[in-house]
Design a protein around this motif. Structure first.
Motif, PDB file in Angstrom:
ATOM      1  N   GLY A 167     -11.744  -0.208  -5.191  1.00  0.00           N
ATOM      2  CA  GLY A 167     -10.443  -0.603  -5.720  1.00  0.00           C
ATOM      3  C   GLY A 167     -10.351  -2.083  -6.015  1.00  0.00           C
ATOM      4  O   GLY A 167      -9.789  -2.497  -7.034  1.00  0.00           O
ATOM      5  N   LEU A 172      -2.650   1.280  -3.391  1.00  0.00           N
ATOM      6  CA  LEU A 172      -3.039   2.644  -3.770  1.00  0.00           C
ATOM      7  C   LEU A 172      -4.490   2.939  -3.404  1.00  0.00           C
ATOM      8  O   LEU A 172      -4.809   4.048  -2.944  1.00  0.00           O
ATOM      9  CB  LEU A 172      -2.821   2.841  -5.275  1.00  0.00           C
ATOM     10  N   SER A 173      -5.363   1.959  -3.601  1.00  0.00           N
ATOM     11  CA  SER A 173      -6.768   2.181  -3.233  1.00  0.00           C
ATOM     12  C   SER A 173      -6.915   2.345  -1.725  1.00  0.00           C
ATOM     13  O   SER A 173      -7.739   3.148  -1.260  1.00  0.00           O
ATOM     14  CB  SER A 173      -7.635   1.029  -3.737  1.00  0.00           C
ATOM     15  N   ALA A 181      -5.662   5.846  -0.726  1.00  0.00           N
ATOM     16  CA  ALA A 181      -6.619   6.886  -1.124  1.00  0.00           C
ATOM     17  C   ALA A 181      -7.755   7.037  -0.133  1.00  0.00           C
ATOM     18  O   ALA A 181      -8.428   8.079  -0.108  1.00  0.00           O
ATOM     19  CB  ALA A 181      -7.171   6.572  -2.515  1.00  0.00           C
ATOM     20  N   SER A 230      -2.099  -1.939  -6.893  1.00  0.00           N
ATOM     21  CA  SER A 230      -3.438  -1.369  -7.046  1.00  0.00           C
ATOM     22  C   SER A 230      -4.192  -1.347  -5.724  1.00  0.00           C
ATOM     23  O   SER A 230      -4.816  -0.337  -5.365  1.00  0.00           O
ATOM     24  CB  SER A 230      -4.231  -2.167  -8.091  1.00  0.00           C
ATOM     25  N   ALA A 273      -6.947   5.991  -8.326  1.00  0.00           N
ATOM     26  CA  ALA A 273      -6.886   6.134  -6.866  1.00  0.00           C
ATOM     27  C   ALA A 273      -7.271   7.548  -6.443  1.00  0.00           C
ATOM     28  O   ALA A 273      -7.956   7.738  -5.422  1.00  0.00           O
ATOM     29  CB  ALA A 273      -5.481   5.793  -6.371  1.00  0.00           C
TER      30      ALA A 273
END
Length: 411
Positions: free
Chosen positions: A326, A387-388, A391, A384, A283
């Motif tokens: 992501g 988090l992507s 970011a 996941s 990330a």
């Protein structure tokens, strides 16, 4: 076909990387990081789930899940077993009498916890019959003084089926020669192997033989319960004990093995958190690559703004770009992780057999267990993607704040 501007430009920025190879490599590394992190997390957690399952099945299949015992011997234990089977969540019940002592043979000594059992009923609450390597529980008949022990104990004492072994009880008896411990000779009628520590510490004899050893009337000390919900063992056994006359008390597996399973749960949680750092690093790579893209595309952003694109549109462009990276990494890693989790057990078994390796001899099972849980997969995929998305927030907002006049001043 009509496409939203933010989606169209975001996807185009994701594909077109010829102007800056370094940015392209950073985005590729981010995708690979997400793929590896997700795949490793799914695989490791599946293996941990497999070991957790084997521990529960083997250890809790041998030790009592819950017991209701009395301070005195129970001669009419059949009535207690019948009443136990009528309780909610109880799927099996069997009488037991427990004896502690030491087994000695050929100059070797080993501590042992021996359970006096009724073989026909014990099969309903224990997995020991399914793991007999020699003999059978049915050979335990009253008055024969036969004993079933674990393979590890048999190997340590150098014993086989049919050999004699002496049980020494922690009780002294006065004799003309002085105070001597009580002991009794048994014949080994069976050997079991579950691959856990119980192989070196447990033994089984006939129920009434245990009563004779303790110099008690024929009967049982209590009943052992098999439940459909392990985590309600304490409530179920306590409720049953309260329905009985005074003198009965309950115990359950959380008092004897609870620390072991708590340690496994904590280890699995900490391992998951540590491996999640791989996804966090990926990330951060998305964050850095988007920051560089924003700096590289200032002129493009300024042109889009002059053509009427709003700051929200510019923000969505870079959010789309980060989420695509992501999502591709996450879903490719998910497919890879599921494939590894489902295939790692048969693959390692084949590897062991084909090359004659002994990779799993140090464990209590002779294969690598793996149990894929879809709740874990969904949680990993969700983390996941979140988090992507996180970011992308700062680079996207930074791109939205770019002023066209300043960006095009030196163009």
């Amino acid at each position: 076909m009509f496409k939203p501007v933010s989606l169209f430009v975001g996807l185009r920025y994701t594909r077109a990387r010829r102007s800056n190879k370094f940015i392209s490599i950073t985005a590729f590394i981010s995708t690979i990081g997400f793929m590896v992190g997700v795949a490793v997390l799914i695989t490791v957690l599946s293996v941990m789930n497999g070991f957790d399952r084997e521990l529960k099945n083997r250890i809790l299949g041998m030790i009592p899940q819950a017991t209701v015992s009395s301070n005195q011997i129970i001669p009419d234990w059949q009535l207690l077993v019948a009443k136990a089977k009528q309780q909610p969540h109880v799927i099996g019940a069997a009488p037991f009498t427990q004896v502690q002592g030491m087994l000695t043979a050929q100059g070797q000594v080993a501590g042992v916890v021996i359970s006096g059992i009724e073989p026909d009923l014990e099969k309903n609450v224990s997995i020991v019959q399914n793991h007999m390597t020699e003999g059978s529980l049915d050979a335990l008949t009253d008055g024969s003084f036969g004993i079933v022990i674990g393979k590890t104990m048999a190997d340590n004492l150098g014993l086989m089926k049919g050999d004699k072994v002496t049980l020494v009880l922690p009780e002294a008896t006065a004799s003309p020669a002085g105070v001597v411990p009580r002991f009794k000779r048994f014949t080994i009628v069976g050997i079991f192997s579950v691959g856990a520590e119980m192989d070196s510490s447990l033994g089984y004899i006939a129920l009434n033989d245990a009563a004779k050893l303790l110099r008690l009337p024929d009967g049982a000390q209590g009943v052992r319960l098999k439940l459909d919900d392990l985590f309600s063992a304490r409530e179920i056994s306590n409720d049953f004990a309260r329905e009985l006359p005074s003198g009965f008390y309950a115990s359950d597996w959380t008092q004897t093995q609870g620390n072991l399973f708590s340690a496994i749960q904590m280890e699995r949680t900490m391992l998951g958190l540590i491996l999640s750092l791989i996804i966090l690093v990926a990330a951060l790579n998305i964050f850095s690559s988007l920051v560089m893209v924003v700096n590289d595309k200032k002129a493009d952003i300024a042109i889009l703004r002059t053509l009427g694109a709003s700051p929200k549109t510019i923000t969505r462009i870079f959010v789309v770009q980060g989420l695509v990276i992501g999502a591709v990494g996450t879903f490719s890693g998910t497919l890879l992780g599921i494939g590894i989790a489902l295939g790692i057990s048969p693959f390692l078994t084949w590897l062991n057999n084909f090359f004659g390796l002994h990779l799993l001899d140090a464990y209590f099972v002779n294969y690598l267990p793996s149990e894929l849980r879809w709740t874990n997969v969904a949680l990993i995929v969700g983390i996941s993607l979140v988090l992507s998305f996180i970011a992308t927030i700062y680079p996207a907002l930074r791109a939205a704040r770019i002023q066209p006049a300043e960006a095009l001043r030196y163009e």
